[in-house]
Design a protein around this motif. Structure first.
Motif, mmCIF file in Angstrom:
data_model
loop_
_atom_site.group_PDB
_atom_site.id
_atom_site.type_symbol
_atom_site.label_atom_id
_atom_site.label_comp_id
_atom_site.label_asym_id
_atom_site.label_seq_id
_atom_site.Cartn_x
_atom_site.Cartn_y
_atom_site.Cartn_z
ATOM 1 N N LEU A 10 1.509 3.681 7.414
ATOM 2 C CA LEU A 10 0.746 4.858 6.730
ATOM 3 C C LEU A 10 1.030 6.070 7.289
ATOM 4 O O LEU A 10 0.867 7.092 6.842
ATOM 5 C CB LEU A 10 -0.485 4.468 6.361
ATOM 6 C CG LEU A 10 -0.650 3.231 5.256
ATOM 7 C CD1 LEU A 10 -2.024 2.731 5.390
ATOM 8 C CD2 LEU A 10 -0.563 3.745 3.864
ATOM 9 N N ALA B 238 0.772 -1.157 -0.110
ATOM 10 C CA ALA B 238 -0.004 0.052 -0.015
ATOM 11 C C ALA B 238 0.757 1.438 -0.012
ATOM 12 O O ALA B 238 0.395 2.317 -0.473
ATOM 13 C CB ALA B 238 -0.870 -0.028 1.142
ATOM 14 N N LEU C 275 -7.941 1.667 6.591
ATOM 15 C CA LEU C 275 -7.440 0.360 6.817
ATOM 16 C C LEU C 275 -7.824 -0.372 8.013
ATOM 17 O O LEU C 275 -8.176 -1.398 8.211
ATOM 18 C CB LEU C 275 -5.870 0.417 6.805
ATOM 19 C CG LEU C 275 -5.188 -1.044 7.190
ATOM 20 C CD1 LEU C 275 -5.138 -1.938 5.939
ATOM 21 C CD2 LEU C 275 -3.714 -0.671 7.448
ATOM 22 N N VAL D 50 -4.644 12.631 3.183
ATOM 23 C CA VAL D 50 -5.058 11.463 2.305
ATOM 24 C C VAL D 50 -4.383 10.280 2.930
ATOM 25 O O VAL D 50 -4.851 8.999 2.990
ATOM 26 C CB VAL D 50 -4.548 11.548 0.988
ATOM 27 C CG1 VAL D 50 -4.784 10.354 0.092
ATOM 28 C CG2 VAL D 50 -5.494 12.895 0.142
ATOM 29 N N ALA D 51 -3.183 10.508 3.335
ATOM 30 C CA ALA D 51 -2.535 9.164 3.858
ATOM 31 C C ALA D 51 -3.047 8.801 5.249
ATOM 32 O O ALA D 51 -3.333 7.563 5.501
ATOM 33 C CB ALA D 51 -0.948 9.446 3.892
ATOM 34 N N ARG E 95 -6.408 9.287 6.049
ATOM 35 C CA ARG E 95 -7.598 8.679 5.494
ATOM 36 C C ARG E 95 -7.395 7.335 5.157
ATOM 37 O O ARG E 95 -8.017 6.371 5.601
ATOM 38 C CB ARG E 95 -8.289 9.516 4.512
ATOM 39 C CG ARG E 95 -9.094 10.715 5.325
ATOM 40 C CD ARG E 95 -10.032 11.250 4.343
ATOM 41 N NE ARG E 95 -9.366 12.011 2.995
ATOM 42 C CZ ARG E 95 -8.799 13.196 3.027
ATOM 43 N NH1 ARG E 95 -8.842 13.785 3.976
ATOM 44 N NH2 ARG E 95 -8.298 13.391 1.791
ATOM 45 N N LYS E 96 -6.417 7.133 4.426
ATOM 46 C CA LYS E 96 -6.177 5.518 4.054
ATOM 47 C C LYS E 96 -5.541 4.545 5.353
ATOM 48 O O LYS E 96 -6.037 3.555 5.229
ATOM 49 C CB LYS E 96 -4.875 5.581 3.267
ATOM 50 C CG LYS E 96 -4.821 4.226 2.345
ATOM 51 C CD LYS E 96 -3.846 4.505 1.357
ATOM 52 C CE LYS E 96 -3.388 3.281 0.493
ATOM 53 N NZ LYS E 96 -2.646 3.463 -0.665
#
Length: 88
Positions: free
Chosen positions: A38, A17, A78, A70-71, A73-74
């Motif tokens: 992340l 990812a 997860l 953005v990272a 939120r990713k």
């Protein structure tokens, strides 16, 4: 004219990812390790944005400062997807 297409020296094996083009793939990370990776990525993006802003590169700074959330939120997605135990 003959053109030979060379294959890259490192080819990804499996999902990663946080892969950067040209870097070796990291396989079989635990959900917590991937989440930590992340969040570290998000922190690095924010620092990069602040460095660009200090150098007077407003367009680059805007990009990196937008990329950090953005990272995050990713990473949150997860956690919801894998539903592992909450961190202390």
């Amino acid at each position: 004219m003959f053109i030979a297409i060379a294959r890259p020296a490192v080819e990804p094996q499996g999902p990663d990812a946080v892969a950067v083009p040209g870097s070796p793939a990291i396989t079989d990370l635990t959900p917590r390790a991937l989440h930590a990776r992340l969040l570290e990525n998000a922190a690095q993006r924010r620092l990069r944005g602040l460095e660009r802003k200090a150098c007077g590169r407003a367009e680059d700074a805007d990009y990196w400062l937008h990329a950090a959330p953005v990272a995050v939120r990713k990473a949150s997605a997860l956690r919801e997807e894998l539903s592992f135990a909450p961190l202390p």
